[in-house]
Design a protein around this motif. Structure first.
Motif, mmCIF file in Angstrom:
data_model
loop_
_atom_site.group_PDB
_atom_site.id
_atom_site.type_symbol
_atom_site.label_atom_id
_atom_site.label_comp_id
_atom_site.label_asym_id
_atom_site.label_seq_id
_atom_site.Cartn_x
_atom_site.Cartn_y
_atom_site.Cartn_z
ATOM 1 N N LEU A 176 0.831 -1.200 0.000
ATOM 2 C CA LEU A 176 0.000 0.000 0.000
ATOM 3 C C LEU A 176 0.866 1.251 0.000
ATOM 4 O O LEU A 176 0.528 2.265 -0.638
ATOM 5 C CB LEU A 176 -0.921 0.007 1.228
ATOM 6 N N LEU A 177 1.991 1.181 0.716
ATOM 7 C CA LEU A 177 2.898 2.324 0.783
ATOM 8 C C LEU A 177 3.479 2.636 -0.593
ATOM 9 O O LEU A 177 3.706 3.803 -0.944
ATOM 10 C CB LEU A 177 4.021 2.041 1.780
ATOM 11 N N ALA A 178 3.724 1.592 -1.389
ATOM 12 C CA ALA A 178 4.331 1.777 -2.715
ATOM 13 C C ALA A 178 3.330 2.296 -3.735
ATOM 14 O O ALA A 178 3.727 2.817 -4.783
ATOM 15 C CB ALA A 178 4.934 0.462 -3.199
ATOM 16 N N MET A 179 2.038 2.141 -3.434
ATOM 17 C CA MET A 179 1.018 2.604 -4.371
ATOM 18 C C MET A 179 0.740 4.081 -4.129
ATOM 19 O O MET A 179 0.466 4.500 -3.001
ATOM 20 C CB MET A 179 -0.273 1.794 -4.190
ATOM 21 N N ALA A 183 -5.911 4.730 -1.609
ATOM 22 C CA ALA A 183 -7.068 5.062 -0.775
ATOM 23 C C ALA A 183 -7.080 4.222 0.504
ATOM 24 O O ALA A 183 -7.439 4.716 1.576
ATOM 25 C CB ALA A 183 -8.363 4.857 -1.560
ATOM 26 N N GLU A 184 -6.657 2.956 0.395
ATOM 27 C CA GLU A 184 -6.654 2.087 1.579
ATOM 28 C C GLU A 184 -5.638 2.566 2.603
ATOM 29 O O GLU A 184 -5.911 2.559 3.808
ATOM 30 C CB GLU A 184 -6.342 0.649 1.159
ATOM 31 N N ARG A 187 -6.901 5.606 4.449
ATOM 32 C CA ARG A 187 -7.883 5.305 5.490
ATOM 33 C C ARG A 187 -7.184 4.909 6.793
ATOM 34 O O ARG A 187 -7.646 5.249 7.883
ATOM 35 C CB ARG A 187 -8.823 4.183 5.033
ATOM 36 N N LEU A 188 -6.076 4.190 6.682
ATOM 37 C CA LEU A 188 -5.303 3.852 7.879
ATOM 38 C C LEU A 188 -4.665 5.089 8.493
ATOM 39 O O LEU A 188 -4.720 5.302 9.709
ATOM 40 C CB LEU A 188 -4.225 2.825 7.535
ATOM 41 N N LEU A 189 -4.041 5.909 7.640
ATOM 42 C CA LEU A 189 -3.341 7.089 8.135
ATOM 43 C C LEU A 189 -4.308 8.104 8.728
ATOM 44 O O LEU A 189 -3.960 8.817 9.684
ATOM 45 C CB LEU A 189 -2.536 7.729 7.005
ATOM 46 N N ASN A 190 -5.531 8.179 8.185
ATOM 47 C CA ASN A 190 -6.531 9.118 8.695
ATOM 48 C C ASN A 190 -7.350 8.536 9.836
ATOM 49 O O ASN A 190 -8.310 9.160 10.292
ATOM 50 C CB ASN A 190 -7.471 9.552 7.561
ATOM 51 N N HIS A 191 -7.001 7.339 10.267
ATOM 52 C CA HIS A 191 -7.674 6.648 11.372
ATOM 53 C C HIS A 191 -9.142 6.368 11.080
ATOM 54 O O HIS A 191 -9.980 6.314 11.988
ATOM 55 C CB HIS A 191 -7.546 7.449 12.679
ATOM 56 N N GLN A 192 -9.449 6.188 9.802
ATOM 57 C CA GLN A 192 -10.772 5.681 9.445
ATOM 58 C C GLN A 192 -10.807 4.161 9.587
ATOM 59 O O GLN A 192 -11.838 3.583 9.926
ATOM 60 C CB GLN A 192 -11.114 6.088 8.008
#
Length: 351
Positions: A176-179, A183-184, A187-192
């Motif tokens: 996910l970090l490389a993409m 969006a996924e 969602r983790l970084l924004n605490h969704q």
């Protein structure tokens, strides 16, 4: 003054006759029946040794007792495990550094491509027409070499950051970090969404369940899906640690109770609502209304906590009416002194 001799005996005789008539009248009046006291609850015992509480209509109307129909449900056997919600600030830092490194890599790649093309052009000109001096050709080669070195350095930085992400958060998160954009990951970084660490029990070694449910201190259950095995152990969790992802935001640092499904068929039973359960003699009980004003206290056999109450596989049937308001009052009435001895077989009756 001359007294009349016959008046006094006449008054005495009249008074006696009046008293006798009044007494006879009172004797002949119907005597009202004594006021009846409200009927008290009665305690019976059925064949199974369970206590039955019977309330008269007046007492039942005043009690405010409410019942609910039991519903049939399927319950999947579960195994308990423990987990936590890690702080993802390191992931946020990695994300920022990775984006910067990707930008540097893109710029270095563009510069290396341009200098290589310039070197090829200079070589072609020098070979075909001799319009490029040896010194100019060497300068173009030096520039191309320097840009290629910068490109390799930028590539190494990106690879190192990705490897760091794998070591801390596993391969799926590193992908996910490389993409860019992802969006996924956002969602983790924004605490969704929430990243979870769950430790499988030692006896649960093998393939981890792909979906589990977890509950926090409030008892609220949320679903979580498997990401990968955790690349780092957790000193606060015993067992193999796995990373899960939940689409529900949970506070960082929370301790979690995880429910792991066991690979076996779901059991059929009923849900006993939480409000229907009363504890007596360290045993959970529930009152079932067998008919109007009749309430049978039954024990919960092998109750399993579920959302909203307890799952039981036997002792209760779907469609029965269970007391959800007034169960504690029924238990209190049951413990009041009884007029007649009962055949109650509860352990507490021996006190």
């Amino acid at each position: 003054m001359k007294r009349r001799p016959g008046l006094l005996p006449w008054l005495v005789t009249a008074s006696a006759a009046t008293s006798a008539a009044l007494a006879a009248w009172l004797y002949l009046q119907p005597v009202p029946p004594p006021a009846q006291l409200p009927a008290a609850p009665t305690w019976l015992t059925n064949e199974a040794g369970l206590t039955l509480v019977t309330l008269d209509p007046a007492t039942l109307a005043r009690s405010g007792i409410q019942t609910a129909m039991l519903a049939s449900i399927e319950h999947q056997a579960e195994q308990l495990a423990y987990g936590s919600v890690p702080d993802i600030q390191p992931l946020t830092d990695l994300h920022s550094r990775y984006r910067t490194a990707q930008g540097d890599f893109g710029a270095a790649q563009a510069a290396a491509t341009a200098s290589n093309q310039e070197l090829k052009r200079s070589r072609a000109l020098a070979r075909d027409a001799g319009n490029v001096s040896e010194k100019g050709l060497q300068a173009a080669a030096a520039t191309a070499s320097a840009d290629q070195a910068k490109l390799e350095t930028a590539r190494s930085t990106v690879q190192a950051l990705r490897a760091n992400a794998v070591q801390q958060f596993g391969e799926p998160v590193a992908q996910l970090l490389a993409m860019q954009p992802s969006a996924e990951l956002n969602r983790l970084l924004n605490h969704q969404d929430t990243l979870l660490r769950i430790a499988l029990p030692a006896q649960g070694k093998g393939t981890p369940p792909r979906r589990i449910s977890v509950e926090d201190d409030s008892g609220q259950r949320v679903q979580a899906d498997l990401l990968s095995a955790a690349p780092q152990s957790d000193p606060n969790l015993a067992g193999q640690v796995y990373l899960y992802r939940s689409t529900t935001p949970l506070p960082f640092g929370s301790r979690l109770l995880a429910h792991l499904p066991v690979a076996q068929r779901a059991a059929s039973g009923v849900l006993i609502p939480q409000d229907a359960v009363v504890w007596f003699g360290a045993i959970p009980w529930a009152y079932v209304q067998t008919e109007a004003g009749h309430f049978l206290r039954r024990p919960l056999s092998d109750p399993r906590p579920v959302s909203g109450g307890y799952f039981v596989g036997s002792g209760f049937k779907a469609g029965e009416q269970v007391v959800v308001r007034g169960a504690q009052m029924l238990l209190s009435e049951e413990q009041r002194p009884q007029i007649a001895a009962s055949a109650c077989k509860d352990p507490e009756c021996d006190d």
